[in-house]
Scaffold this motif. Structure first.
Motif, mmCIF file in Angstrom:
data_model
loop_
_atom_site.group_PDB
_atom_site.id
_atom_site.type_symbol
_atom_site.label_atom_id
_atom_site.label_comp_id
_atom_site.label_asym_id
_atom_site.label_seq_id
_atom_site.Cartn_x
_atom_site.Cartn_y
_atom_site.Cartn_z
ATOM 1 N N MET A 1 0.838 -1.198 0.000
ATOM 2 C CA MET A 1 0.000 0.000 0.000
ATOM 3 C C MET A 1 0.875 1.251 0.000
ATOM 4 O O MET A 1 1.994 1.229 0.497
ATOM 5 N N LYS A 80 -5.140 -7.138 -11.033
ATOM 6 C CA LYS A 80 -3.841 -6.813 -10.447
ATOM 7 C C LYS A 80 -2.727 -6.776 -11.489
ATOM 8 O O LYS A 80 -1.841 -5.937 -11.447
ATOM 9 N N TYR A 197 -4.516 5.568 2.611
ATOM 10 C CA TYR A 197 -3.653 4.732 1.776
ATOM 11 C C TYR A 197 -4.380 4.279 0.517
ATOM 12 O O TYR A 197 -5.612 4.193 0.481
ATOM 13 N N ASN A 199 -4.795 1.012 -1.844
ATOM 14 C CA ASN A 199 -4.602 -0.432 -1.923
ATOM 15 C C ASN A 199 -5.084 -0.876 -3.300
ATOM 16 O O ASN A 199 -6.265 -1.120 -3.516
ATOM 17 N N SER A 200 -4.177 -0.962 -4.245
ATOM 18 C CA SER A 200 -4.554 -1.247 -5.628
ATOM 19 C C SER A 200 -5.089 -2.659 -5.807
ATOM 20 O O SER A 200 -5.734 -2.960 -6.816
ATOM 21 N N ASP A 202 -7.369 -4.017 -3.946
ATOM 22 C CA ASP A 202 -8.758 -4.074 -3.491
ATOM 23 C C ASP A 202 -9.623 -3.261 -4.445
ATOM 24 O O ASP A 202 -9.632 -2.037 -4.408
ATOM 25 N N GLN A 208 -8.119 3.432 1.761
ATOM 26 C CA GLN A 208 -8.249 2.866 3.096
ATOM 27 C C GLN A 208 -7.707 3.852 4.125
ATOM 28 O O GLN A 208 -6.655 4.450 3.935
#
Length: 365
Positions: A1, A80, A197, A199-200, A202, A208
């Motif tokens: 993250m 991803k 943050y 979080n790629s 999710d 987040q």
């Protein structure tokens, strides 16, 4: 993250949405608008300059009207494998009144649509490309700079039913983006202790919040215990009247009310346990519901969507004060339509909590 430094956002207008999606040949004098504008009255050139300060591989040039920034951009809400690749994007001062993201017309041969804003990534598309009115209200695009010196792109559709794309308790400053109305734009610069943050990995919650819990202070009142205060604070009646006329316990955390209002809209203000049974309408004609924390805040429960359910006030009081058995999210059963069901007992009587597929996606079982 990666820790977020700044966010620039724009809530698209119907015309924006129509023009960046319309087929070629509809304009007699050319291809029509292929850019997304950010008025300099809401995001100044100095703010843009600070936004790009420290970004890896950014190229800064002086154009006819003003500066331009060309840089690698990464996309959220993708698989991803695709997140790892960047594309080159250009932002420049197109005219004195605006700074623009170029080449966003999807069906142009020169299109360089940001991948996060592509229909392949779930970005909304017009139902009819000839009808401007089909643009969903509250479609927000945003750019994020991080402490890893990257720029990320994301989007959010505030249609009244979609859950906010952020986990945790966000700082109040981010509400200006989530609650933005058509045509609005702006920039949010976060403080070090905001702890927002990216979080790629999710897709549902790319943003987040890992910040410390926020508290309010008040004078202790022995008449009211903590559970009663939480009931009052978190019943989330949308009325604008201030009902907090008493003094309550010290150190009770404040939460983001808009998050719960969005959750209520997902269920059309209907109890997840008893449906319309025991329902009553407020003066505005909307059924009155409350938000219940499955794991109480005082016992370490989170203030996230995953720990909340929408219930009527009778069930809410029962969950707080009766004997409750079976609250274990690992035992949720998912039906063929993607709805989650959990059988529980309240004072030995069996009930079922039902989650919508969208809400269920937030729960890590």
């Amino acid at each position: 993250m990666e820790k977020v430094k700044s966010i620039v956002y724009r809530c698209l207008t119907n015309a924006d949405f129509f023009n960046i999606n319309k087929p070629p040949g509809m304009e007699s004098g050319g291809g029509g608008q292929a850019y997304i504008d950010f008025p300099t009255s809401t995001v100044s050139l100095e703010q843009w300059s600070n936004f790009f300060s420290g970004v890896n591989e950014v190229k800064i040039q002086q154009e006819t009207q003003g500066p331009s920034w060309t840089f690698p951009i990464y996309s959220l809400k993708l698989d991803k494998a695709n997140d790892l690749a960047s594309q080159e994007l250009k932002i420049y001062q197109r005219r004195p009144q605006s700074v623009s993201i170029t080449s966003q017309k999807l069906l142009s041969s020169r299109s360089n649509r940001v991948r996060a804003w592509h229909p392949d990534a779930g970005f909304p598309v017009p139902i009819d490309n000839t009808d401007r009115t089909q643009c969903p209200a509250g479609l927000i695009v945003y750019l994020v700079t991080t402490d890893a010196h990257k720029v990320w792109a994301g989007w959010f559709l505030n249609d009244g039913t979609t859950l906010l794309p952020i986990k945790g308790i966000p700082p109040k400053s981010i509400n200006s983006m989530f609650l933005s109305i058509e045509g609005n734009s702006g920039i949010i610069n976060f403080r070090d202790n905001d702890n927002i943050y990216i979080n790629s990995a999710d897709k549902n919650y790319p943003l987040q919040s890992h910040g410390e819990e926020t508290y309010i202070s008040a004078i202790s009142n022995p008449i009211n215990d903590e559970s009663n205060f939480i009931d009052t604070l978190f019943n989330n009646d949308s009325s604008s009247r201030n009902v907090f006329t008493k003094e309550y316990l010290n150190m009770i955390r404040v939460r983001n009310k808009s998050l719960v209002n969005n959750l209520k809209r997902v269920y059309d203000n209907t109890c997840q346990i008893t449906g319309k049974e025991f329902a009553f309408q407020k003066k505005d004609g909307i059924d009155y519901t409350e938000a219940h924390h499955l794991i109480p805040l005082g016992e370490g429960g989170s203030d996230e969507i995953s720990n909340l359910i929408v219930v009527n006030p009778l069930i809410h009081r029962m969950l707080h004060h009766a004997e409750v058995e079976g609250i274990d999210l690992k035992n949720i059963k998912v039906d063929s339509n993607g709805y989650g069901h959990l059988t529980i007992k309240i004072n030995k009587k069996q009930y079922t909590i039902t989650w919508s597929p969208e809400h269920l996606a937030s729960i890590h079982r």
